[in-house]
Design a protein around this motif. Structure first.
Motif, PDB file in Angstrom:
ATOM      1  N   UNK A 115       1.950   6.753 -10.858  1.00 55.75           N
ATOM      2  CA  UNK A 115       2.805   5.792 -11.551  1.00 55.75           C
ATOM      3  C   UNK A 115       1.984   4.773 -12.338  1.00 55.75           C
ATOM      4  N   UNK A 116       2.581   4.257 -13.374  1.00 57.54           N
ATOM      5  CA  UNK A 116       1.918   3.275 -14.226  1.00 57.54           C
ATOM      6  C   UNK A 116       1.760   1.943 -13.491  1.00 57.54           C
ATOM      7  N   UNK A 117       0.675   1.240 -13.785  1.00 59.55           N
ATOM      8  CA  UNK A 117       0.464  -0.099 -13.242  1.00 59.55           C
ATOM      9  C   UNK A 117       1.641  -0.973 -13.684  1.00 59.55           C
ATOM     10  N   UNK A 118       2.210  -1.715 -12.739  1.00 57.31           N
ATOM     11  CA  UNK A 118       3.344  -2.581 -13.017  1.00 57.31           C
ATOM     12  C   UNK A 118       4.688  -1.953 -12.695  1.00 57.31           C
TER      13      UNK A 118
ATOM     14  N   UNK B 258      -1.060   6.591  -0.104  1.00 60.15           N
ATOM     15  CA  UNK B 258      -1.444   7.886  -0.657  1.00 60.15           C
ATOM     16  C   UNK B 258      -0.523   8.232  -1.824  1.00 60.15           C
ATOM     17  N   UNK B 259      -1.058   8.797  -2.888  1.00 61.77           N
ATOM     18  CA  UNK B 259      -0.239   9.111  -4.064  1.00 61.77           C
ATOM     19  C   UNK B 259       0.929  10.052  -3.771  1.00 61.77           C
TER      20      UNK B 259
ATOM     21  N   UNK C  56       7.263  -1.487  -3.607  1.00 63.25           N
ATOM     22  CA  UNK C  56       6.063  -2.188  -4.049  1.00 63.25           C
ATOM     23  C   UNK C  56       5.865  -2.052  -5.537  1.00 63.25           C
ATOM     24  N   UNK C  57       5.042  -2.938  -6.069  1.00 59.07           N
ATOM     25  CA  UNK C  57       4.663  -2.896  -7.479  1.00 59.07           C
ATOM     26  C   UNK C  57       3.256  -2.318  -7.541  1.00 59.07           C
ATOM     27  N   UNK C  58       3.046  -1.341  -8.399  1.00 63.14           N
ATOM     28  CA  UNK C  58       1.734  -0.718  -8.537  1.00 63.14           C
ATOM     29  C   UNK C  58       0.782  -1.718  -9.191  1.00 63.14           C
ATOM     30  N   UNK C  59      -0.309  -2.019  -8.470  1.00 67.07           N
ATOM     31  CA  UNK C  59      -1.305  -2.976  -8.953  1.00 67.07           C
ATOM     32  C   UNK C  59      -2.541  -2.276  -9.515  1.00 67.07           C
ATOM     33  N   UNK C  60      -2.771  -1.044  -9.088  1.00 63.95           N
ATOM     34  CA  UNK C  60      -3.932  -0.315  -9.559  1.00 63.95           C
ATOM     35  C   UNK C  60      -4.236   0.853  -8.644  1.00 63.95           C
ATOM     36  N   UNK C  61      -5.463   1.361  -8.769  1.00 61.10           N
ATOM     37  CA  UNK C  61      -5.901   2.518  -7.999  1.00 61.10           C
ATOM     38  C   UNK C  61      -7.286   2.231  -7.445  1.00 61.10           C
ATOM     39  N   UNK C  62      -7.499   2.615  -6.200  1.00 59.17           N
ATOM     40  CA  UNK C  62      -8.802   2.461  -5.551  1.00 59.17           C
ATOM     41  C   UNK C  62      -9.099   3.778  -4.855  1.00 59.17           C
TER      42      UNK C  62
END
Length: 71
Positions: free
Chosen positions: A3-6, A42-43, A18-24
Motif C-alpha cells: 500500500x502507498x504511504x499515507x 507483515x505485508x 493503521x496509516x502506512x508510514x513507510x517500510x522497514x
C-alpha cells in the motif's frame, strides 16, 4: 500488497486500522489513526480499510480525545 504511504489499511492479525508510514525491511510500518506508536506488520497481513472501518477509527479517536485520553 504494497500500500502507498499515507493510505489507511487494516492489520488483519490485530484487527487494527493503521496509516502506512513507510517500510522497514520486509515490514509495513503502521501508525494508529490520530497518531501514536508505530508497529510493524507483515505485508501479507494488510488490506485496504473500508470507509466504515476508517470512520469507526476516526470516531473512536475523537471519543477518546473528548474524554482527555488522547492529546
Amino acid at each position: 500488497m504494497k500500500p502507498a504511504v499515507g493510505s489507511h489499511v487494516v492489520d488483519t492479525r490485530k484487527g487494527r486500522v493503521g496509516v502506512v508510514m513507510g517500510y522497514e525491511g520486509p515490514y509495513v510500518q503502521l501508525r494508529p489513526y490520530g497518531g501514536g506508536r508505530e508497529w510493524d506488520c507483515a505485508p501479507d497481513a494488510v488490506r485496504p480499510a473500508t470507509l466504515a472501518e476508517r470512520l469507526r477509527a476516526a470516531t473512536a479517536y475523537e471519543n477518546a480525545r473528548s474524554r482527555g485520553e488522547v492529546l
